[in-house]
Design a protein around this motif. Structure first.
Motif, PDB file in Angstrom:
ATOM      1  N   ASP A 142       0.817  -1.216   0.000  1.00  0.00           N
ATOM      2  CA  ASP A 142       0.000   0.000   0.000  1.00  0.00           C
ATOM      3  C   ASP A 142       0.852   1.270   0.000  1.00  0.00           C
ATOM      4  OD1 ASP A 142      -2.232  -1.652   0.232  1.00  0.00           O
ATOM      5  OD2 ASP A 142      -2.107  -1.634   2.421  1.00  0.00           O
ATOM      6  N   CYS A 143       2.157   1.127   0.024  1.00  0.00           N
ATOM      7  CA  CYS A 143       3.064   2.274   0.165  1.00  0.00           C
ATOM      8  C   CYS A 143       3.302   2.971  -1.180  1.00  0.00           C
ATOM      9  CB  CYS A 143       4.394   1.808   0.740  1.00  0.00           C
ATOM     10  SG  CYS A 143       5.579   3.147   1.002  1.00  0.00           S
ATOM     11  N   PHE A 144       3.314   4.294  -1.162  1.00  0.00           N
ATOM     12  CA  PHE A 144       3.568   5.095  -2.350  1.00  0.00           C
ATOM     13  C   PHE A 144       4.900   4.721  -2.988  1.00  0.00           C
ATOM     14  CE2 PHE A 144       5.742   8.732  -4.198  1.00  0.00           C
ATOM     15  CZ  PHE A 144       4.843   9.155  -5.149  1.00  0.00           C
ATOM     16  N   PHE A 145       5.934   4.591  -2.181  1.00  0.00           N
ATOM     17  CA  PHE A 145       7.272   4.324  -2.699  1.00  0.00           C
ATOM     18  C   PHE A 145       7.362   2.942  -3.353  1.00  0.00           C
ATOM     19  CE2 PHE A 145       7.959   7.311   0.887  1.00  0.00           C
ATOM     20  CZ  PHE A 145       8.397   8.389   0.144  1.00  0.00           C
ATOM     21  N   ALA A 146       6.757   1.924  -2.731  1.00  0.00           N
ATOM     22  CA  ALA A 146       6.794   0.576  -3.300  1.00  0.00           C
ATOM     23  C   ALA A 146       6.000   0.507  -4.604  1.00  0.00           C
ATOM     24  CB  ALA A 146       6.246  -0.429  -2.291  1.00  0.00           C
ATOM     25  N   ARG A 147       4.849   1.126  -4.639  1.00  0.00           N
ATOM     26  CA  ARG A 147       4.009   1.073  -5.837  1.00  0.00           C
ATOM     27  C   ARG A 147       4.604   1.838  -7.020  1.00  0.00           C
ATOM     28  NH1 ARG A 147      -2.313   1.354  -4.054  1.00  0.00           N
ATOM     29  NH2 ARG A 147      -2.345  -0.668  -3.022  1.00  0.00           N
ATOM     30  N   ASN A 148       5.460   2.783  -6.755  1.00  0.00           N
ATOM     31  CA  ASN A 148       6.054   3.586  -7.813  1.00  0.00           C
ATOM     32  C   ASN A 148       7.509   3.213  -8.074  1.00  0.00           C
ATOM     33  OD1 ASN A 148       3.912   5.636  -8.600  1.00  0.00           O
ATOM     34  ND2 ASN A 148       3.900   5.761  -6.372  1.00  0.00           N
ATOM     35  N   GLY A 149       7.949   2.070  -7.541  1.00  0.00           N
ATOM     36  CA  GLY A 149       9.303   1.592  -7.780  1.00  0.00           C
ATOM     37  C   GLY A 149      10.380   2.449  -7.156  1.00  0.00           C
ATOM     38  N   LEU A 150      10.049   3.137  -6.073  1.00  0.00           N
ATOM     39  CA  LEU A 150      11.006   4.038  -5.424  1.00  0.00           C
ATOM     40  C   LEU A 150      11.562   3.489  -4.119  1.00  0.00           C
ATOM     41  CD1 LEU A 150       8.990   7.330  -5.986  1.00  0.00           C
ATOM     42  CD2 LEU A 150      10.987   6.538  -7.274  1.00  0.00           C
ATOM     43  N   CYS A 151      11.091   2.334  -3.694  1.00  0.00           N
ATOM     44  CA  CYS A 151      11.537   1.774  -2.425  1.00  0.00           C
ATOM     45  C   CYS A 151      12.835   0.993  -2.622  1.00  0.00           C
ATOM     46  CB  CYS A 151      10.463   0.862  -1.845  1.00  0.00           C
ATOM     47  SG  CYS A 151      10.912   0.222  -0.208  1.00  0.00           S
ATOM     48  N   ALA A 152      13.811   1.249  -1.767  1.00  0.00           N
ATOM     49  CA  ALA A 152      15.095   0.556  -1.837  1.00  0.00           C
ATOM     50  C   ALA A 152      15.211  -0.503  -0.740  1.00  0.00           C
ATOM     51  CB  ALA A 152      16.232   1.565  -1.705  1.00  0.00           C
TER      52      ALA A 152
END
Length: 66
Positions: free
Chosen positions: A5-15
């Motif tokens: 549900d996280c913005f970063f994970a859904r947009n490929g921004l999570c490291a």
């Protein structure tokens, strides 16, 4: 609240590779990334009308040291 549900994970921004939401978790919202809500600042009513202490007046200082 999960990584899916996280913005970063859904947009490929999570490291990060975690199984649970991290401290930087932000919900994915149609309007985009939103800042986390903050506490409201509320002014208190001033109760004290007189200073708790004050410098001695010139006359008081003269009486003490004169």
């Amino acid at each position: 609240m999960s990584c899916e549900d996280c913005f970063f994970a859904r947009n490929g921004l999570c490291a990060l590779n975690l199984d649970e939401a991290c401290p930087t978790y932000r919900p994915d919202h149609p309007d985009g990334l939103r800042p986390p809500s903050q506490m409201r600042f509320v002014f208190r009513q001033e109760r004290r009308r007189q200073a708790a202490w004050a410098f001695p007046s010139a006359e008081e200082q003269a009486a003490l040291h004169g």
